[in-house]
Motif scaffolding. Structure first.
Motif, mmCIF file in Angstrom:
data_model
loop_
_atom_site.group_PDB
_atom_site.id
_atom_site.type_symbol
_atom_site.label_atom_id
_atom_site.label_comp_id
_atom_site.label_asym_id
_atom_site.label_seq_id
_atom_site.Cartn_x
_atom_site.Cartn_y
_atom_site.Cartn_z
ATOM 1 N N SER A 301 1.159 -0.773 -0.298
ATOM 2 C CA SER A 301 0.464 -0.081 -0.354
ATOM 3 C C SER A 301 0.717 1.084 -0.240
ATOM 4 C CB SER A 301 -0.533 0.086 1.207
ATOM 5 O OG SER A 301 -0.367 -0.277 3.035
ATOM 6 N N GLY A 302 1.973 1.250 0.230
ATOM 7 C CA GLY A 302 2.954 2.395 0.172
ATOM 8 C C GLY A 302 2.963 2.653 1.350
ATOM 9 N N LEU A 303 3.236 2.573 2.459
ATOM 10 C CA LEU A 303 3.135 2.807 3.642
ATOM 11 C C LEU A 303 4.805 2.459 4.376
ATOM 12 C CD1 LEU A 303 -0.375 1.921 5.433
ATOM 13 C CD2 LEU A 303 0.585 4.475 5.043
ATOM 14 N N MET A 304 5.035 2.179 3.466
ATOM 15 C CA MET A 304 6.476 1.110 3.768
ATOM 16 C C MET A 304 7.740 1.229 2.670
ATOM 17 S SD MET A 304 7.765 -2.043 6.795
ATOM 18 C CE MET A 304 7.144 -1.530 8.681
ATOM 19 N N LYS A 305 8.514 1.646 3.234
ATOM 20 C CA LYS A 305 9.582 1.168 1.725
ATOM 21 C C LYS A 305 10.315 -0.347 2.151
ATOM 22 C CE LYS A 305 13.893 3.725 0.116
ATOM 23 N NZ LYS A 305 14.369 1.729 0.564
ATOM 24 N N ILE A 306 10.423 -0.588 0.306
ATOM 25 C CA ILE A 306 10.608 -1.826 0.952
ATOM 26 C C ILE A 306 12.105 -1.727 -0.069
ATOM 27 C CG2 ILE A 306 8.219 -2.903 -0.297
ATOM 28 C CD1 ILE A 306 9.402 -3.324 -2.589
ATOM 29 N N ASP A 307 12.907 -2.654 0.508
ATOM 30 C CA ASP A 307 14.166 -2.540 0.151
ATOM 31 C C ASP A 307 14.833 -3.897 -0.639
ATOM 32 O OD1 ASP A 307 15.623 -1.758 2.868
ATOM 33 O OD2 ASP A 307 14.647 -2.540 3.786
ATOM 34 N N GLY A 308 13.808 -4.456 -1.941
ATOM 35 C CA GLY A 308 14.192 -4.976 -2.579
ATOM 36 C C GLY A 308 13.171 -5.773 -3.305
ATOM 37 N N GLY A 309 12.868 -6.126 -4.553
ATOM 38 C CA GLY A 309 11.714 -6.636 -4.844
ATOM 39 C C GLY A 309 10.709 -5.580 -6.059
ATOM 40 N N SER A 310 10.066 -6.116 -6.316
ATOM 41 C CA SER A 310 9.291 -4.819 -7.197
ATOM 42 C C SER A 310 7.312 -5.710 -6.458
ATOM 43 C CB SER A 310 9.577 -4.742 -7.941
ATOM 44 O OG SER A 310 8.345 -6.122 -8.891
ATOM 45 N N VAL A 311 6.447 -4.405 -6.798
ATOM 46 C CA VAL A 311 4.910 -4.170 -5.884
ATOM 47 C C VAL A 311 4.298 -4.303 -7.989
ATOM 48 C CG1 VAL A 311 2.885 -3.509 -5.691
ATOM 49 C CG2 VAL A 311 4.961 -3.947 -4.220
ATOM 50 N N LYS A 312 3.261 -4.531 -8.424
ATOM 51 C CA LYS A 312 2.991 -3.946 -10.046
ATOM 52 C C LYS A 312 1.687 -4.000 -9.234
ATOM 53 C CE LYS A 312 6.382 -5.488 -12.536
ATOM 54 N NZ LYS A 312 6.149 -6.396 -14.563
ATOM 55 N N LEU A 313 0.635 -2.912 -9.746
ATOM 56 C CA LEU A 313 -1.033 -2.885 -9.936
ATOM 57 C C LEU A 313 -1.653 -2.866 -11.215
ATOM 58 C CD1 LEU A 313 -3.009 -3.087 -7.259
ATOM 59 C CD2 LEU A 313 -2.708 -0.693 -7.020
ATOM 60 N N LEU A 314 -2.592 -4.025 -11.466
ATOM 61 C CA LEU A 314 -2.247 -3.386 -12.945
ATOM 62 C C LEU A 314 -1.139 -3.657 -13.690
ATOM 63 C CD1 LEU A 314 -5.697 -1.444 -11.929
ATOM 64 C CD2 LEU A 314 -6.205 -4.082 -12.420
ATOM 65 N N GLY A 315 -0.084 -4.437 -14.028
ATOM 66 C CA GLY A 315 0.831 -4.081 -14.830
ATOM 67 C C GLY A 315 1.675 -2.628 -14.607
ATOM 68 N N GLN A 316 1.367 -2.057 -13.948
ATOM 69 C CA GLN A 316 1.900 -0.802 -13.220
ATOM 70 C C GLN A 316 2.600 -0.971 -12.904
ATOM 71 O OE1 GLN A 316 -1.384 2.147 -13.799
ATOM 72 N NE2 GLN A 316 -0.464 2.866 -15.058
ATOM 73 N N ASP A 317 3.997 -0.768 -12.255
ATOM 74 C CA ASP A 317 4.753 -0.603 -11.250
ATOM 75 C C ASP A 317 5.056 0.391 -10.605
ATOM 76 O OD1 ASP A 317 7.462 -0.610 -9.590
ATOM 77 O OD2 ASP A 317 8.310 -1.546 -11.042
ATOM 78 N N VAL A 318 4.386 0.163 -9.231
ATOM 79 C CA VAL A 318 4.179 0.984 -8.256
ATOM 80 C C VAL A 318 4.890 0.743 -7.199
ATOM 81 C CG1 VAL A 318 2.066 1.292 -8.840
ATOM 82 C CG2 VAL A 318 2.228 -0.203 -7.156
ATOM 83 N N THR A 319 6.496 0.192 -7.034
ATOM 84 C CA THR A 319 7.587 0.163 -5.926
ATOM 85 C C THR A 319 7.742 1.643 -6.457
ATOM 86 O OG1 THR A 319 8.143 -1.559 -7.322
ATOM 87 C CG2 THR A 319 9.475 -0.539 -5.817
ATOM 88 N N GLY A 320 7.964 1.767 -4.994
ATOM 89 C CA GLY A 320 8.599 2.880 -3.812
ATOM 90 C C GLY A 320 6.991 4.022 -4.373
ATOM 91 N N ALA A 321 6.242 3.700 -5.069
ATOM 92 C CA ALA A 321 4.961 4.967 -4.807
ATOM 93 C C ALA A 321 4.880 5.261 -3.663
ATOM 94 C CB ALA A 321 4.064 4.418 -5.883
ATOM 95 N N THR A 322 3.866 6.611 -3.804
ATOM 96 C CA THR A 322 3.163 7.063 -2.838
ATOM 97 C C THR A 322 2.168 6.206 -2.384
ATOM 98 O OG1 THR A 322 1.738 9.074 -3.490
ATOM 99 C CG2 THR A 322 3.851 9.705 -2.734
#
Length: 499
Positions: A301-322
């Motif tokens: 959900s963007g509440l915590m910064k990740i140190d590795g890997g990725s998160v995609k929502l509906l095919g869009q990369d939202v890693t590190g997004a607000t």
């Protein structure tokens, strides 16, 4: 009779929380108090514990009339209460938390050694052993619950009120707590148990009193009733049995790949978690609290910064997004802690309902009052949210009614992806029926849901696939149709599923 509450009425202006309520308790009895959210259970117990004064009515202990102006008065009359939200000091030891207010002294100072010895003996005496020198911050929720009970026992309580005692416990911890309560009752302690979990109540209670709209609808012997009858007494109707369609086989909505969050210690908080949630399915996450579920939710959900890997929502990369960006991309979120993440307690019901919906109800920067009132008012009606008005501050709603408001607000976002974390925590069977139905409806309409719950019955009832987390990793995946509580519990404890 040990305790008699006779014709207790409590009114707040035009609102009556309790109306001529009669409640009794025998020595050595476990008496359950059940009812829908806002039925008046907690108000009645706050009166017994001296936190509220009744508008009318009488309380008798051992046949003698009493009145309590404060919890200290109740404690002096050997009544103790363990609240739903633990009231412990995390940086203090178990012994320090238990003896606080009644500390043994050595000269002019606090005698820690004597405190530890007292608590150790107390635990042995009541069959609830603890390490008195362990800090509460390092204790599981089940152990913290035990500390709370030992604290009221140290205060000399003969009547112990437990408010939703199993709400945050694992199945193993629940079993241990129920055994401990039965053991204490066998030693002559008397319990009043507020709970929504009817199966647990049937297992442990001697008698059960049901409240609806502030009135008693029945007091029954547990051996003479069942969960179905209790549900009818609580909600005034038969509950609908939910049916589930087969899961859809839609496109991926959420894709988390090797998500890692490093911890301050040697083990990571999340150690390379990968999962996928597709259109038209509910993926359940099971695990003992503290094994990475919260961090996973916050990473997605963007509440915590990740140190590795990725998160995609509906095919869009939202890693590190607000958080704002991720929500705009299609995420809604029922948070696991309604007070910390879900509401602003000083804001009104209407203002809390507006959160995330403001864009739909404004023109040229001006909010539309009638539109907002209509929207939130419809939720109040559909979900049975009990509130004096839409102008009532959120802090004055019961926990279950707040939960229903949050669930209604997030489902109304109509996003393709929903995180539902503990969606029915602290709600009654009627509200649970509504929430489960709404989650299945969203799934059947093609929505993707990540369900995180400490309730295995909820996980099994709603999920299409079940993932189990242990020490920050996914350690197993099970098809819900073939999974059992035993298999999941074993994985939750770090073992391997069999069968």
């Amino acid at each position: 009779m040990l305790l008699e509450m006779e014709k207790i009425t409590k009114s707040y202006g035009n609102v009556t929380a309790n109306s001529d309520v009669c409640f009794t308790l025998r020595k050595g009895e476990i008496h359950a108090l059940v009812g829908e959210n806002g039925a008046g259970k907690t108000t009645l117990m706050r009166i017994l514990y001296g936190m509220e004064s009744p508008t009318s009515g009488e309380i008798r202990l051992d046949g003698k009339g009493v009145s309590f102006a404060s919890p200290a008065d109740a404690i002096a009359h050997k009544i103790g209460m363990v609240h739903q939200h633990f009231m412990l000091f995390p940086t203090f030891t178990i012994a320090e938390n238990i003896v606080i207010g009644r500390e043994p002294s050595k000269g002019i100072g606090f005698d820690r050694q004597a405190a530890a010895a007292t608590v150790e003996q107390l635990g042995k005496q009541f069959g609830m052993p603890v390490d008195p020198r362990k800090k509460v911050a390092d204790c599981s929720l089940g152990l913290q619950q035990r500390v709370e009970i030992l604290k009221v026992l140290h205060q000399g309580a003969e009547i112990i009120i437990l408010d939703e005692p199993t709400g945050v416990l694992t199945p193993l911890e629940v079993g241990e707590l129920l055994v401990a309560i039965k053991g204490l009752a066998a030693q002559g302690k008397s319990f009043i148990l507020i709970s929504h979990k009817l199966q647990e109540i049937m297992e442990i209670a001697d008698r059960i009193t049901v409240l609806r709209d502030g009135k008693v609808t029945g007091t029954v012997e547990a051996k003479d009733t069942d969960a179905e009858e209790l549900s009818r007494l609580m909600v005034g109707r038969e509950l609908i049995q939910l049916s589930r369609k087969a899961a859809g086989t839609g496109k991926p909505v959420l894709e988390a790949d090797n998500v890692t969050i490093n911890g301050a210690r040697t083990k990571p908080l999340l150690g390379g978690v990968s999962l996928q949630v597709n259109e038209g399915e509910i993926v359940g996450i099971a695990g003992i609290s503290g094994n990475g579920q919260s961090e996973l939710i916050q990473a997605i959900s963007g509440l915590m910064k990740i140190d590795g890997g990725s998160v995609k929502l509906l095919g869009q990369d939202v890693t590190g997004a607000t958080v704002k960006t991720i929500r705009e991309r299609g995420l809604a979120h029922i948070p696991e802690d309604r007070y910390q993440w879900g509401v602003a307690k000083d804001a009104t019901v209407m203002e809390n309902g507006l959160m995330g919906h403001a864009g739909k109800h404004q023109r040229y920067g001006v909010l539309s009052g009638p539109g907002i009132r209509s929207m939130v008012g419809e939720w109040v009606s559909r979900f049975g949210i009990k509130t004096g008005s839409l102008s009532t501050k959120a802090q004055y709603l019961s926990g279950g009614n707040l939960q229903k408001l949050i669930v209604a607000r997030e489902l109304a976002q109509k996003t393709p992806f929903l995180i539902a974390a503990e969606p029915t925590r602290g709600v009654d069977v009627g509200a649970m029926e509504i929430i489960h139905g709404e989650l299945l409806k969203k799934r059947d309409e093609g929505g993707a849901i990540l369900l995180v719950s400490s309730e295995l019955t909820e996980i099994l009832k709603l999920s299409d696939r079940i993932l189990v987390m242990f020490e920050g990793r996914i350690v197993g995946e099970l098809a819900a149709d073939h999974a059992t509580e035993e298999q999941i519990s074993l994985l939750m404890a770090g073992g391997k599923a069999v069968g």
